[in-house]
Design a protein around this motif. Structure first.
Motif, mmCIF file in Angstrom:
data_model
loop_
_atom_site.group_PDB
_atom_site.id
_atom_site.type_symbol
_atom_site.label_atom_id
_atom_site.label_comp_id
_atom_site.label_asym_id
_atom_site.label_seq_id
_atom_site.Cartn_x
_atom_site.Cartn_y
_atom_site.Cartn_z
ATOM 1 N N HIS A 146 -15.096 72.807 26.341
ATOM 2 C CA HIS A 146 -14.441 71.545 25.964
ATOM 3 C C HIS A 146 -13.271 71.234 26.902
ATOM 4 O O HIS A 146 -13.120 70.102 27.372
ATOM 5 C CB HIS A 146 -13.942 71.612 24.511
ATOM 6 C CG HIS A 146 -12.903 70.576 24.161
ATOM 7 N ND1 HIS A 146 -13.235 69.293 23.784
ATOM 8 C CD2 HIS A 146 -11.542 70.633 24.169
ATOM 9 C CE1 HIS A 146 -12.124 68.603 23.567
ATOM 10 N NE2 HIS A 146 -11.085 69.387 23.780
ATOM 11 N N TYR A 147 -12.449 72.260 27.176
ATOM 12 C CA TYR A 147 -11.280 72.026 28.035
ATOM 13 C C TYR A 147 -11.714 71.682 29.460
ATOM 14 O O TYR A 147 -11.142 70.808 30.099
ATOM 15 C CB TYR A 147 -10.352 73.250 28.037
ATOM 16 C CG TYR A 147 -9.813 73.564 26.652
ATOM 17 C CD1 TYR A 147 -9.037 72.614 25.972
ATOM 18 C CD2 TYR A 147 -10.085 74.771 26.017
ATOM 19 C CE1 TYR A 147 -8.548 72.877 24.703
ATOM 20 C CE2 TYR A 147 -9.597 75.038 24.753
ATOM 21 C CZ TYR A 147 -8.833 74.094 24.097
ATOM 22 O OH TYR A 147 -8.356 74.348 22.842
ATOM 23 N N ILE A 148 -12.732 72.399 29.944
ATOM 24 C CA ILE A 148 -13.189 72.149 31.323
ATOM 25 C C ILE A 148 -13.781 70.748 31.436
ATOM 26 O O ILE A 148 -13.489 70.016 32.379
ATOM 27 C CB ILE A 148 -14.252 73.201 31.758
ATOM 28 C CG1 ILE A 148 -13.696 74.622 31.615
ATOM 29 C CG2 ILE A 148 -14.757 72.914 33.179
ATOM 30 C CD1 ILE A 148 -12.832 75.116 32.719
ATOM 31 N N SER A 149 -14.606 70.362 30.460
ATOM 32 C CA SER A 149 -15.242 69.048 30.597
ATOM 33 C C SER A 149 -14.213 67.928 30.446
ATOM 34 O O SER A 149 -14.286 66.915 31.141
ATOM 35 C CB SER A 149 -16.413 68.886 29.620
ATOM 36 O OG SER A 149 -15.922 68.797 28.309
ATOM 37 N N THR A 150 -13.208 68.120 29.574
ATOM 38 C CA THR A 150 -12.144 67.115 29.450
ATOM 39 C C THR A 150 -11.382 67.005 30.778
ATOM 40 O O THR A 150 -11.117 65.900 31.272
ATOM 41 C CB THR A 150 -11.159 67.486 28.316
ATOM 42 O OG1 THR A 150 -11.907 67.724 27.121
ATOM 43 C CG2 THR A 150 -10.162 66.380 28.050
ATOM 44 N N ALA A 151 -11.043 68.148 31.363
ATOM 45 C CA ALA A 151 -10.306 68.148 32.632
ATOM 46 C C ALA A 151 -11.122 67.460 33.731
ATOM 47 O O ALA A 151 -10.595 66.681 34.520
ATOM 48 C CB ALA A 151 -9.963 69.573 33.042
ATOM 49 N N LYS A 152 -12.430 67.729 33.757
ATOM 50 C CA LYS A 152 -13.292 67.096 34.769
ATOM 51 C C LYS A 152 -13.309 65.586 34.608
ATOM 52 O O LYS A 152 -13.250 64.840 35.583
ATOM 53 C CB LYS A 152 -14.722 67.623 34.640
ATOM 54 C CG LYS A 152 -14.956 68.922 35.390
ATOM 55 C CD LYS A 152 -16.449 69.264 35.344
ATOM 56 C CE LYS A 152 -16.758 70.448 36.226
ATOM 57 N NZ LYS A 152 -18.101 70.991 35.943
ATOM 58 N N GLU A 153 -13.392 65.139 33.352
ATOM 59 C CA GLU A 153 -13.374 63.686 33.114
ATOM 60 C C GLU A 153 -12.070 63.076 33.614
ATOM 61 O O GLU A 153 -12.063 61.996 34.201
ATOM 62 C CB GLU A 153 -13.508 63.392 31.610
ATOM 63 C CG GLU A 153 -14.929 63.456 31.080
ATOM 64 C CD GLU A 153 -14.956 63.061 29.609
ATOM 65 O OE1 GLU A 153 -14.740 61.872 29.316
ATOM 66 O OE2 GLU A 153 -15.161 63.952 28.756
ATOM 67 N N LEU A 154 -10.961 63.780 33.368
ATOM 68 C CA LEU A 154 -9.654 63.263 33.793
ATOM 69 C C LEU A 154 -9.569 63.166 35.319
ATOM 70 O O LEU A 154 -9.056 62.191 35.857
ATOM 71 C CB LEU A 154 -8.528 64.156 33.244
ATOM 72 C CG LEU A 154 -8.319 64.069 31.730
ATOM 73 C CD1 LEU A 154 -7.391 65.180 31.236
ATOM 74 C CD2 LEU A 154 -7.731 62.699 31.346
ATOM 75 N N VAL A 155 -10.080 64.180 35.989
ATOM 76 C CA VAL A 155 -10.095 64.127 37.461
ATOM 77 C C VAL A 155 -10.995 62.979 37.921
ATOM 78 O O VAL A 155 -10.652 62.236 38.849
ATOM 79 C CB VAL A 155 -10.547 65.484 38.061
ATOM 80 C CG1 VAL A 155 -10.738 65.384 39.565
ATOM 81 C CG2 VAL A 155 -9.523 66.572 37.727
#
Ligand code: CO
Length: 466
Positions: A156-165
């Motif tokens: 969840h944290y990785i996919s959220t961070a990827k979306e933000l980037v």
């Protein structure tokens, strides 16, 4: 392996927000700025969070003026602020036109980096802020809020961070606002984030549970780029780890930021001197709070409970036990502004009424209608309908449904307005800002009255433009 660690100093924002009830006045910040500027910090977090509200509400200060004065005193180091995404610095979603002008003005007054978060990690609530920050020339730090729940895993944290980037963020903050991120999990999380992302990772924590320093060590070894610390008198307890011990720990290693330890001592000595002016600092207990690990309830929420339960503190254990249930019912929102207040207030009501959801706050109703964004976990449809009946549940980005608000706010304070920033203060906190602006006006009339007397004495003609 390893490289110089960058450090953000949080003393003038999170430090006094966590330990002195956000009461530090601008006059106590200005004299130390040149020294703080000389340390070599990556950035100074000096604005946003609760400081804006506190300036207007308690200190009778203009937060925009504070920012301009700090910028004047800090010539070399980047200035950073904390923004609650579409909530700006408040507790509800604001229309896009207000958000846009707010960010533009903050950058115009000297903010370089904006840390943008959303309580639900719903990137749609950060999207507009990221876009405007970039367009206005700022550094957009997209934030992933850390919490513990059955639906919050590393993926969840990785996919959220990827979306933000993907939305254009220059760097990512992993925000552990309650201080519950365990050191070895941090190691795993940072390792995976570094592997998945090409941007710098900034980590934020609080010493509440006592794990912060150990967590930073693991994050540093796993490759984190930037950490948050505060000057010793405004560090530890419910605030960030202290700068000095971390810098000493890293000295002579590849991570060494190369700071002057004497300069850090002088800064700490200054704040130690300032501390006596603030009675709020005397209430602080810097010992470790094990409840935060047991209930995941951050310090601020615990003190709110004590206030709400005045006279019936024996109910506190029941309220603390109710929090996980309410969180589960609401799809496990992380406990950070404004969801911490929402979950907290509902838990208190459930316990005091002796029955769950007999009374429901408007915030919870709006949340269940989708007005805060998409909850991290699923919500039982029966539960939702038992609270909001047949009401419509929105699925669009909540701010899409808000009418522009700037012109209306401008009209409302036309009599007191001196600059565009006043309108933004009013839009953010109508009652508090109106009171502040009215008082400012009264002061001005007084000054003019004195001028009038002076002029009469001097035999002037008595024309006194305001
Ligand atoms: Co914090």
């Amino acid at each position: 392996m390893g490289r110089k660690i960058k450090i953000t100093d949080t003393t003038l924002r999170d430090g006094h927000q966590s330990l002195w009830a956000t009461r530090m006045r601008t006059e106590d910040m200005l004299p130390i700025l040149d020294k703080m500027d000389a340390v070599g910090f990556y950035s100074l977090e000096v604005w946003g969070g609760a400081t804006f509200d506190s300036c207007l509400r308690y200190l009778n200060e203009d937060p925009w003026e504070r920012l301009a004065l700090i910028r004047e005193g800090v010539k070399n180091t980047k200035l950073q602020m904390l923004l609650r995404g579409q909530n700006i610095l408040g507790y509800k979603h604001y229309p896009d036109d207000i958000l846009t002008r707010f960010i533009e003005k903050a950058i115009e007054h000297g903010i370089d980096i904006i840390r943008i978060f959303d309580a639900l990690n719903d990137v749609r609530n950060m999207q507009k802020a990221i876009e405007v920050t970039k367009r206005a020339g700022g550094i957009a730090e997209g934030t992933v809020v850390y919490t513990i729940s059955p639906v919050h895993d590393i993926a969840h944290y990785i996919s959220t961070a990827k979306e933000l980037v993907g939305l254009g963020c220059d760097q990512i903050c992993l925000k552990d606002m309650a201080g519950i991120l365990k050191p070895y999990l941090a190691k795993e999380l940072v390792t995976q984030m570094k592997a998945a992302l090409d941007v710098p990772i900034h980590i934020h924590t609080h010493m509440t549970s006592g794990m912060g320093n150990m967590m930073y060590m693991q994050a540093i070894e796993a490759g984190v780029d930037i950490i948050d610390t505060a000057s010793a008198p405004l560090a530890m307890g419910t605030s960030q780890p202290a700068t000095g011990p971390i810098v000493a720990t890293l000295e002579g290693t590849p991570y060494d930021p190369g700071f002057d330890a004497n300069l850090l001592s002088e800064i700490a000595e200054y704040f130690e001197g300032v501390k006596v002016k603030y009675p709020e600092s005397k209430l602080v207990d810097k010992s470790v709070d094990i409840n935060v690990l047991k209930y995941q309830v951050p310090g601020g929420m615990l003190s709110n409970f004590r206030k709400q339960l005045e006279g019936q503190l024996d109910k506190l254990p029941a309220v603390l036990a109710e929090v996980p249930q309410v969180r589960k019912d609401l799809g496990y929102p992380p406990l950070v502004t404004p969801s911490s207040q929402m979950v907290g207030a509902q838990s208190v009501l459930n316990v005091l009424n002796g029955e769950r959801y007999k009374m429901v706050t408007n915030e919870v109703k709006n949340y269940l209608k989708g007005y805060y964004g998409t909850p991290p976990g699923a919500i039982e449809e029966d539960f939702r309908r038992s609270i909001i009946g047949d009401a419509e549940v929105i699925t669009v980005r909540p701010a899409e449904l808000l009418e522009p608000g700037f012109e209306e706010a401008k009209k409302a304070i036309a009599d007191y307005m001196e600059k565009e920033e006043d309108v933004l203060s009013y839009a953010a906190f109508p009652q508090v800002a109106e009171k502040f602006l009215k008082q400012r006006q009264t002061k001005k009339y007084k000054v003019n009255f004195e001028t009038l007397e002076q002029n009469e004495k001097e035999g002037n003609d008595g024309v006194h433009p305001i």
